[in-house]
Design a protein around this motif. Sequence first.
Motif, short mmCIF file in Angstrom:
data_model
loop_
_atom_site.label_atom_id
_atom_site.label_comp_id
_atom_site.label_asym_id
_atom_site.label_seq_id
_atom_site.Cartn_x
_atom_site.Cartn_y
_atom_site.Cartn_z
N ILE A 192 0.84 -1.20 0.00
CA ILE A 192 0.00 0.00 0.00
C ILE A 192 0.87 1.25 0.00
O ILE A 192 0.62 2.20 -0.74
CB ILE A 192 -0.98 -0.01 1.20
N LYS A 193 1.92 1.24 0.81
CA LYS A 193 2.85 2.38 0.85
C LYS A 193 3.48 2.58 -0.52
O LYS A 193 3.61 3.71 -1.00
CB LYS A 193 3.92 2.16 1.90
N TYR A 194 3.87 1.49 -1.16
CA TYR A 194 4.48 1.56 -2.49
C TYR A 194 3.51 2.18 -3.49
O TYR A 194 3.88 3.05 -4.28
CB TYR A 194 4.90 0.15 -2.92
N VAL A 195 2.25 1.76 -3.44
CA VAL A 195 1.24 2.29 -4.36
C VAL A 195 0.99 3.77 -4.08
O VAL A 195 0.88 4.57 -5.00
CB VAL A 195 -0.07 1.47 -4.28
N LYS A 196 0.95 4.14 -2.80
CA LYS A 196 0.69 5.53 -2.43
C LYS A 196 1.85 6.46 -2.81
O LYS A 196 1.63 7.66 -2.94
CB LYS A 196 0.44 5.65 -0.92
N THR A 197 3.03 5.92 -2.98
CA THR A 197 4.17 6.77 -3.31
C THR A 197 4.63 6.52 -4.74
O THR A 197 4.40 7.34 -5.62
CB THR A 197 5.32 6.56 -2.31
N CYS A 198 5.23 5.38 -5.00
CA CYS A 198 5.85 5.11 -6.29
C CYS A 198 4.85 5.04 -7.45
O CYS A 198 5.04 5.68 -8.48
CB CYS A 198 6.65 3.82 -6.23
N VAL A 199 3.81 4.25 -7.29
CA VAL A 199 2.85 4.08 -8.38
C VAL A 199 2.15 5.41 -8.67
O VAL A 199 2.01 5.82 -9.82
CB VAL A 199 1.84 2.96 -8.06
N LEU A 200 1.73 6.10 -7.61
CA LEU A 200 1.08 7.39 -7.78
C LEU A 200 2.02 8.38 -8.47
O LEU A 200 1.62 9.08 -9.42
CB LEU A 200 0.62 7.94 -6.43
N ALA A 201 3.26 8.44 -8.04
CA ALA A 201 4.23 9.36 -8.64
C ALA A 201 4.42 9.07 -10.12
O ALA A 201 4.42 9.99 -10.95
CB ALA A 201 5.57 9.27 -7.91
N ARG A 202 4.54 7.79 -10.47
CA ARG A 202 4.73 7.44 -11.88
C ARG A 202 3.53 7.80 -12.73
O ARG A 202 3.65 8.30 -13.83
CB ARG A 202 5.03 5.94 -12.02
N GLU A 203 2.33 7.51 -12.21
CA GLU A 203 1.11 7.82 -12.96
C GLU A 203 0.93 9.32 -13.16
O GLU A 203 0.61 9.77 -14.25
CB GLU A 203 -0.11 7.24 -12.24
N VAL A 204 1.16 10.08 -12.10
CA VAL A 204 1.02 11.54 -12.20
C VAL A 204 2.07 12.11 -13.15
O VAL A 204 1.78 12.97 -13.98
CB VAL A 204 1.11 12.18 -10.79
N CYS A 205 3.28 11.61 -13.05
CA CYS A 205 4.36 12.05 -13.93
C CYS A 205 3.99 11.77 -15.39
O CYS A 205 4.16 12.64 -16.26
CB CYS A 205 5.65 11.34 -13.55
N LEU A 206 3.48 10.60 -15.66
CA LEU A 206 3.08 10.25 -17.03
C LEU A 206 1.97 11.18 -17.52
O LEU A 206 2.00 11.64 -18.67
CB LEU A 206 2.63 8.80 -17.09
N LEU A 207 1.00 11.45 -16.66
CA LEU A 207 -0.07 12.38 -17.05
C LEU A 207 0.46 13.75 -17.41
O LEU A 207 0.04 14.36 -18.41
CB LEU A 207 -1.09 12.52 -15.91
N VAL A 208 1.39 14.25 -16.61
CA VAL A 208 1.96 15.58 -16.89
C VAL A 208 2.77 15.55 -18.18
O VAL A 208 2.65 16.45 -19.01
CB VAL A 208 2.84 16.05 -15.71
N ARG A 209 3.57 14.53 -18.35
CA ARG A 209 4.42 14.47 -19.54
C ARG A 209 3.61 14.34 -20.82
O ARG A 209 3.96 14.92 -21.84
CB ARG A 209 5.41 13.31 -19.43
N THR A 210 2.52 13.59 -20.77
CA THR A 210 1.72 13.40 -21.99
C THR A 210 0.75 14.54 -22.25
O THR A 210 0.27 14.69 -23.36
CB THR A 210 0.95 12.07 -21.94
N ASN A 211 0.46 15.34 -21.23
CA ASN A 211 -0.50 16.44 -21.40
C ASN A 211 0.13 17.81 -21.12
O ASN A 211 -0.58 18.78 -20.86
CB ASN A 211 -1.70 16.22 -20.47
N ARG A 212 1.42 17.87 -21.20
CA ARG A 212 2.15 19.10 -20.89
C ARG A 212 1.70 20.28 -21.75
O ARG A 212 1.65 21.41 -21.28
CB ARG A 212 3.64 18.84 -21.08
N PRO A 222 2.70 26.32 -17.19
CA PRO A 222 3.99 26.00 -16.56
C PRO A 222 3.89 25.88 -15.04
O PRO A 222 4.53 25.02 -14.45
CB PRO A 222 4.88 27.17 -16.98
N LYS A 223 3.06 26.71 -14.43
CA LYS A 223 2.89 26.63 -12.97
C LYS A 223 2.28 25.29 -12.57
O LYS A 223 2.69 24.69 -11.57
CB LYS A 223 2.01 27.77 -12.47
N ASP A 224 1.33 24.79 -13.36
CA ASP A 224 0.73 23.48 -13.08
C ASP A 224 1.78 22.38 -13.13
O ASP A 224 1.87 21.53 -12.24
CB ASP A 224 -0.38 23.16 -14.10
N VAL A 225 2.58 22.41 -14.20
CA VAL A 225 3.63 21.40 -14.37
C VAL A 225 4.63 21.48 -13.23
O VAL A 225 5.00 20.46 -12.63
CB VAL A 225 4.33 21.57 -15.74
N ARG A 226 5.05 22.68 -12.88
CA ARG A 226 6.02 22.87 -11.81
C ARG A 226 5.47 22.33 -10.48
O ARG A 226 6.14 21.60 -9.76
CB ARG A 226 6.39 24.34 -11.67
#
Length: 126
Positions: A34-54, A59-63
């Motif tokens: 659960i800790k892994y999902v709350k940190t690593c998986v969430l971070a990867r998913e959010v990062c992917l969303l930002v990178r694909t919808n940049r 810029p403030k949203d991305v930052r």
Amino acid sequence: MLAYLSVSDCYWPREEKDLEITRKKMREEILERIKYVKTCVLAREVCLLVRTNRAVLDPKDVRDVCMSVSKLCKEEGCEEPSEICRKAAEAVGSDEEAKYLELCAQSCLKCGEARQPTPKKATYVS
């Protein structure tokens, strides 16, 4: 000759103890997952969303999102990807768009190399 059995010699208490140990071990594994999902998986998913919808984000949203991803990585103990992601967040909105993209890609690669989820067998729960 009579042999006296103590309660600890009976089979059923040992079985309950073994079940309790197994339950505790499974609990620890689940809480770690659960800790892994709350940190690593969430971070990867959010990062992917930002990178694909940049392109549609300010810029403030991305930052802001990159800084929160950096914090999630740091929380899990992934210092290097966290630091690289933080630097990428600082480069957003500047004239260094290529630097941002390079740092972001590096952070994702470090994360992927360091934290591959271990495949788990499905556990039957009745």
